[in-house]
Design an enzyme around this catalytic site. Structure first.
Site, PDB file in Angstrom:
ATOM      1  N   SER A 179      63.326   4.417   1.010  1.00  0.00           N
ATOM      2  CA  SER A 179      63.918   3.911  -0.080  1.00  0.00           C
ATOM      3  C   SER A 179      62.746   4.341  -1.199  1.00  0.00           C
ATOM      4  O   SER A 179      61.742   4.643  -0.997  1.00  0.00           O
ATOM      5  CB  SER A 179      63.895   2.313  -0.156  1.00  0.00           C
ATOM      6  N   ASP A 180      63.255   4.419  -2.448  1.00  0.00           N
ATOM      7  CA  ASP A 180      62.388   4.371  -3.759  1.00  0.00           C
ATOM      8  C   ASP A 180      61.675   2.922  -3.679  1.00  0.00           C
ATOM      9  O   ASP A 180      61.869   1.802  -2.916  1.00  0.00           O
ATOM     10  CB  ASP A 180      63.022   4.655  -4.908  1.00  0.00           C
ATOM     11  N   TRP A 181      60.561   2.885  -4.432  1.00  0.00           N
ATOM     12  CA  TRP A 181      59.745   1.752  -4.724  1.00  0.00           C
ATOM     13  C   TRP A 181      60.680   0.366  -4.994  1.00  0.00           C
ATOM     14  O   TRP A 181      61.219   0.551  -6.059  1.00  0.00           O
ATOM     15  CB  TRP A 181      58.694   2.229  -5.798  1.00  0.00           C
ATOM     16  N   SER A 190      63.346  -0.398  -4.072  1.00  0.00           N
ATOM     17  CA  SER A 190      64.722  -0.281  -4.566  1.00  0.00           C
ATOM     18  C   SER A 190      65.587  -1.029  -3.715  1.00  0.00           C
ATOM     19  O   SER A 190      66.753  -1.121  -3.996  1.00  0.00           O
ATOM     20  CB  SER A 190      65.300   1.205  -4.539  1.00  0.00           C
TER      21      SER A 190
END
Ligand code: NOJ
Length: 742
Positions: free
Chosen positions: A271-273, A275
């Site tokens: 995932s992104d930070w 997210s």
């Protein structure tokens, strides 16, 4: 070592069957908690190993650490994982190494202006070596979001507006980071991001919603990711953005159907930070538990920063909402990446096996990359190159002429400005005592509204034969979350240009910027424009070499420069439309008669108050020599569905200087099952031509190259007529045509 090492005695002893067997063996030994632990990526302590992190690693609750670059701490993290956790599974150590580590290369958008995959690959290789020597084994690059909105600050990190160019250069970065052998010292796992469609954020505002029809997603936004997967990219990061109502981090269409089922990707999706946690903020889920469920079932294997998996996946399995088979698939993707990196065999970092950080050859490569990234946008009266022999004095003006930090650009966590050489310093070194250099900042920062330094700058200009202005944007004005609604020159820079123009001296504008700027008003006031982007550590010497003709510029724009912000989105590969604006139908607002009747102004597609063309088109870039193209031809005259066709042209260096040209191949499919763009890049070549040399450039096209996703969102090859161009920019007119036949 770990029990998993027992599998080394098993047969076969190498290859993917062996790898899968090792994964299976390890999985069988893991508890559900240890499996979920592998899915957690947590921030480091930054140079030390905090007690809580040590304990979490010992308990098998951490699969990856982000943002640790102290090699002793990384080795201690790995030792804790390998020797003190039950199964001894090593850690992924992730870091944003976006355009260099300590040695900073031009921002990715600048590197893309080189149109040189080999150079981009070398830059990534050097970045990988420097990062790996600090224990980093995973970078979050390349960023391959198609970016057609320069208001979006992250355009700086991108490779521009075009799927083909982005795919070619993004794959080169993957090869550079990962090398031929991902487990060799100095190779690190790449991560293609942000999957997918992030660049289409509405109004160019970061993290905003995207709405991209599936056909456009497949034809424009996804091809670079498929190219990265084909190049063997180890991992993929999801985008923060909402994609057609289903946030990318929980989007089964892209994460499962396309990435896994259609492309066969078997690496790791992160995932992104935060997210996953943000799925609830989007209003897509009611809270973290549902967010964990949606992301995990869509195909996100590892969670960056937030802890919804750690808190909820076990109970989702116990409740029967998620199966253990699904958990095993997620963990396998993570373990597969760790095995491919060779971490089970070599978890520790020995910096002595790698070149020094910022070694001279690294800095030399950064300098060369900066030279090739420079784009000469305008050189009307051939004010460039400057001659150290004939000039008496030069004025170097502007807040970006002598700033070791700003020239590095965005995303340079580990960039070391002490290695930077500024343009002022490099120009002084180059001209020595042959030319007097007058330096004045003119304005404090690119955003300043003061005029306090104008007088000094004007005095410097008056004492000089030529004025070189280093203007544009500081690094902080582009990058993540750094978006602008008006992409003109910020602050009082235009007024500074006016003050300098009043001296009547020739003006050269060196633009240092993280994005295209809208300079319609500015460009006519200056004689030459060099787009230097944020050129990195050795940007100064590269600029000096180009200004003084030691090097001839060869960069080409990887993205369109609009005239004014209101033209955005403006990109070369647009659709034709039913009523296109043309030179014949264009009417300027000043030419409309008072009380003109509604139908008197042509009813075609343009803005009244700005010319419908861009300021500079995609692919544009001048040299100190000139190139001409002729005789575009195809052989054979028709392309059979099972055949290939060669498209050739003659390119001539019509000047008396040697130079490098980027020959670009474009096609247009005239009639399509869905409407097709007016031009699409399908090939490019950097060609060195000695003065007056004439040479043939050739490209091969296959029906596959001409295929696209049609109305049913499946890939199709349609017989019909194609136009084909070879030229030095997307506005080339040198054209041939052919039919694709059944
Ligand atoms: C957020 C950014 O969107 C992403 O590109 C980056 O890799 C991560 N943070 C980690 O820093």
């Amino acid at each position: 070592m770990t029990e998993s090492m027992d599998t080394e005695q098993a047969e076969p002893t190498s290859g993917s069957a062996f790898l899968e067997e090792r994964i299976r063996t390890l999985l069988q030994q893991m508890t559900l908690e240890e499996k979920i632990g592998q899915m957690a990526q947590v921030p480091s302590g930054g140079g030390h190993l905090p007690h809580h992190l040590r304990e979490a690693i010992q308990r098998g609750q951490v699969g990856s650490v982000i943002n640790e670059v102290d090699v002793a701490t990384v080795n201690e993290l790995q030792r804790t994982a390998v020797e003190e956790s039950r199964l001894g599974i090593p850690l992924l150590v992730g870091r944003d190494v976006i355009h260099g580590f300590a040695t900073v290369f031009p921002i990715p958008l600048g590197q893309a202006a080189s149109w040189n995959p080999r150079l981009v690959e070398l830059g990534a290789r050097i970045a990988a070596h420097e990062a790996a020597s600090r224990g980093v084994n995973w970078t979050f690059a390349p960023m391959i979001d198609i970016s057609r909105d320069p208001r979006w600050g992250r355009i700086a990190e991108s490779l521009g507006e075009d799927p083909f160019l982005t795919g070619s250069l993004g794959s080169a970065m993957v090869r550079g980071f990962q090398g031929e052998d991902l487990s060799a010292p100095g190779s690190i796992a790449a991560c293609a991001k942000h999957f997918a469609g992030y660049g289409a954020s509405e109004s160019g505002k970061d993290y905003n919603t995207t709405n991209i029809p599936e056909g456009e997603l497949r034809n424009v936004y996804l091809p670079p990711f498929q190219a990265a997967v084909d190049a063997g990219v180890a991992s993929i990061m999801t985008s923060f953005s909402d994609l057609n109502g289903v946030p990318a981090t929980a989007n089964t269409l892209i994460l499962q159907q396309i990435l896994r089922d259609e492309w066969g990707f078997d690496g790791l999706v992160v995932s992104d930070w935060d997210s996953i946690h943000q799925l609830a903020v989007h209003g897509f889920t009611a809270g973290d538990r549902d967010s964990a469920f949606e992301a995990a079932t869509a195909g996100v294997d590892m969670e960056m920063a937030s802890q919804t998996y750690a808190h909820h996946l076990a109970s989702l399995v116990h409740d029967g909402r998620m199966t253990i088979e699904h958990i095993d698939t997620m963990v396998s993707n993570i373990l597969r990446t760790k095995f491919r990196l060779g971490l089970f065999d070599t978890p520790y970092t020995d910096p002595s096996l790698l070149p020094d950080i910022a070694a001279p050859e690294h800095l030399a490569a950064a300098r060369h990359a900066a030279v090739e990234s420079l784009v000469l946008l305008k050189n009307d009266v051939r004010v460039l190159p400057l001659s150290a022999e004939s000039l008496c004095a030069v004025a170097i003006i502007g807040p970006l002429a002598d700033d070791q930090q700003e020239q590095l650009g965005t995303w340079i966590f580990d960039g070391d400005a002490r290695h930077s050489v500024t343009a002022l310093q490099a120009i002084r070194d180059l001209v020595g005592d042959r030319v007097t250099v007058h330096h004045a900042r003119g304005i404090d920062t690119t955003r300043s509204h003061d005029r306090g330094g104008f007088d000094e700058a004007v005095r410097a200009a008056e004492q000089s034969d030529v004025v070189v202005m280093f203007l544009g944007e500081e690094a902080i004005l582009s990058g993540e979350a750094h978006c602008r609604a008006d992409i003109g020159l910020p602050g009082n820079q235009e007024a500074l240009i006016d003050a300098l123009a009043a001296t009547g001296k020739p003006l050269v504008l060196v633009l240092m910027t993280g994005r295209p700027l809208a300079l319609e008003r500015v460009v006519p006031k200056v004689h030459a424009v060099v787009c230097a982007w944020h050129p990195g550590s050795l940007g100064g010497p590269a600029i000096a070499d180009v200004l003084f003709g030691v090097e001839s510029p060869s960069g080409k724009l990887p993205v369109t420069f609009p005239r004014v912000t209101g033209q955005i989105p403006i990109y070369y590969s647009h659709k034709h439309g039913g009523k296109p604006g043309t030179p014949e139908t264009f009417v300027h607002i000043d030419d409309i008669q008072a009380r003109a009747p509604q139908l008197s102004v042509g009813n075609t597609s343009f803005h009244f108050d700005v010319h419908y063309s861009p300021l500079y088109p995609f692919g544009h870039g001048l040299s100190y020599t000139t190139f001409e193209y002729d005789s575009v031809r195809v052989d054979p005259p028709e392309l059979a569905v099972s055949g290939t066709i060669t498209v050739s042209a003659e390119v001539t260096n019509t000047g008396d200087r040697d130079g490098t040209e980027v020959a670009q191949l474009y096609v247009r499919d005239l009639v399509g099952n869905v409407t097709r763009p007016v031009k699409e890049l399908k090939g490019f070549q950097r060609v060195f031509l000695a003065a007056y040399e004439r040479r043939t450039v050739s490209f091969t096209l296959t029906p596959e190259d001409l295929s696209f996703f049609g109305r049913a969102n499946t890939r199709i090859v349609e017989p019909g007529r194609f136009h084909v161009w070879i030229g030095g920019s997307s506005d080339t007119q040198t054209r041939a045509e052919f039919d694709l036949t059944d």
